[in-house]
Design an enzyme around this catalytic site. Structure first.
Site, PDB file in Angstrom:
ATOM      1  N   ASP A  67      12.492  68.375  48.590  1.00 58.72           N
ATOM      2  CA  ASP A  67      13.018  69.312  49.579  1.00 58.72           C
ATOM      3  C   ASP A  67      14.237  70.029  49.010  1.00 58.72           C
ATOM      4  O   ASP A  67      15.222  69.404  48.629  1.00 58.72           O
ATOM      5  CB  ASP A  67      13.390  68.569  50.864  1.00 58.72           C
ATOM      6  CG  ASP A  67      13.381  69.482  52.086  1.00 58.72           C
ATOM      7  OD1 ASP A  67      13.353  70.715  51.899  1.00 58.72           O
ATOM      8  OD2 ASP A  67      13.392  68.981  53.218  1.00 58.72           O
TER       9      ASP A  67
ATOM     10  N   ASP B 234      13.173  66.290  42.402  1.00 58.34           N
ATOM     11  CA  ASP B 234      13.437  66.184  43.833  1.00 58.34           C
ATOM     12  C   ASP B 234      12.514  67.181  44.536  1.00 58.34           C
ATOM     13  O   ASP B 234      11.987  68.109  43.922  1.00 58.34           O
ATOM     14  CB  ASP B 234      14.912  66.498  44.118  1.00 58.34           C
ATOM     15  CG  ASP B 234      15.250  66.352  45.583  1.00 58.34           C
ATOM     16  OD1 ASP B 234      14.766  65.390  46.206  1.00 58.34           O
ATOM     17  OD2 ASP B 234      15.973  67.214  46.106  1.00 58.34           O
TER      18      ASP B 234
ATOM     19  N   LYS C 263      17.819  57.082  45.280  1.00 57.49           N
ATOM     20  CA  LYS C 263      18.762  57.927  44.520  1.00 57.49           C
ATOM     21  C   LYS C 263      20.123  57.921  45.193  1.00 57.49           C
ATOM     22  O   LYS C 263      20.191  58.026  46.412  1.00 57.49           O
ATOM     23  CB  LYS C 263      18.237  59.366  44.463  1.00 57.49           C
ATOM     24  CG  LYS C 263      16.921  59.562  43.744  1.00 57.49           C
ATOM     25  CD  LYS C 263      16.511  61.035  43.764  1.00 57.49           C
ATOM     26  CE  LYS C 263      16.197  61.530  45.157  1.00 57.49           C
ATOM     27  NZ  LYS C 263      15.773  62.940  45.204  1.00 57.49           N
TER      28      LYS C 263
ATOM     29  N   ASP D 220      18.672  69.356  43.970  1.00 56.66           N
ATOM     30  CA  ASP D 220      19.529  70.338  44.639  1.00 56.66           C
ATOM     31  C   ASP D 220      20.769  69.696  45.238  1.00 56.66           C
ATOM     32  O   ASP D 220      21.533  70.348  45.937  1.00 56.66           O
ATOM     33  CB  ASP D 220      18.747  71.079  45.731  1.00 56.66           C
ATOM     34  CG  ASP D 220      18.437  70.187  46.920  1.00 56.66           C
ATOM     35  OD1 ASP D 220      18.074  69.009  46.713  1.00 56.66           O
ATOM     36  OD2 ASP D 220      18.556  70.669  48.066  1.00 56.66           O
TER      37      ASP D 220
END
Length: 266
Positions: free
Chosen positions: A11, A9, A180, A205
């Site tokens: 950001d 991922d 996702k 995250d």
């Protein structure tokens, strides 16, 4: 024997807004040096993969188009299998329209096969109204992802999930989401790396997209705390990541195929 591959991922994992997460550049350099295949995986459909690669490069992480896999790409590839040479009305920005074009789709305003919704700042109510009418006329409703909000440097703005919810409520139709944690995107990303399930690690995250997507696919999962999920929030979910780390600069050596008897407790 193939090296462990990583789905990353972006950001909150590699950068936060326009700031690199400390140590992320060294982590990527290590993957390249040790020959670990990897992909930057994003649920943002606004930018093309080339745009994303440019942002990474400007942040100090050299990247090319082939290093990036977006939910727009996953969506376009999926729709091309469902309706080769189909048509779509797009609620979104250039990255989504570009991906559809590259997969043989024509973007049109009327009599379309699909209404495809992404996120963006140029979306207006007129577009949503027209999208709802097309869905009522029989177009199938597709969402690039169901993230309800997008964190920005100035605060939160509505994500694709929030935008498509307006059309769902107005029409009574439920959108099919490809990004996702959908297995559609997670499987396509693994195939892009040409790896088996047991060779893939998903690092993110967010519990309800990154970790959930990895868990559902049987990948090893890592939750990093450099984004917007705290360690305390993990207990809110019925599933758990295999590892929890402060950031990609603090990953256990076991993930790289090196001896590491200790797991970071969740």
């Amino acid at each position: 024997m193939k090296k462990t591959g990583f789905l990353l991922d972006m950001d909150g994992v590699i950068y936060r807004g326009n700031q690199l997460v400390p140590g992320a550049d060294h982590f990527i350099a290590r993957l390249r040096e040790e020959g670990h295949p990897f992909l930057f995986l994003t649920n943002n459909s606004q930018r093309t993969r080339r745009d994303v690669a440019l942002k990474l490069s400007r942040l100090g992480i050299p990247a090319t188009d082939s290093d990036v896999f977006t939910c727009a790409m996953a969506t376009a590839r999926f729709l091309a299998t469902q309706r080769p040479g189909g048509t779509a009305f797009v609620v979104g920005e250039n990255g989504l329209a570009n991906a559809l074009h590259k997969n043989g789709f024509t973007v049109a305003d009327d009599e379309v096969d699909f209404v495809v919704v992404g996120e963006g700042r140029v979306i207006n109510f007129e577009m949503l109204e027209h999208a709802a009418r097309l869905v009522e006329q029989g177009a199938r409703l597709i969402a690039t992802n169901m993230d309800t909000r997008c964190p920005t440097e100035s605060g939160v703005r509505p994500g694709c999930g929030a935008i498509v919810a307006m059309i769902e409520k107005a029409t009574g139709r439920q959108a099919f989401s490809v990004g996702k944690p959908s297995p559609v995107m997670m499987r396509e990303a693994r195939k892009e790396l040409d790896l088996r399930t047991e060779e893939v690690v998903m690092i993110g995250d967010t519990m309800y997209t990154d970790v959930l997507g990895g868990v559902q696919m049987g990948y090893k999962t890592v939750l990093v705390l450099s984004g917007h999920t705290s360690r305390e929030e993990i207990s809110d979910y019925a599933y758990r990541p295999d590892y929890v780390a402060e950031s990609v600069a603090h990953l256990p050596e076991a993930l790289f195929g090196n001896p590491a008897p200790l797991r970071i407790p969740a």
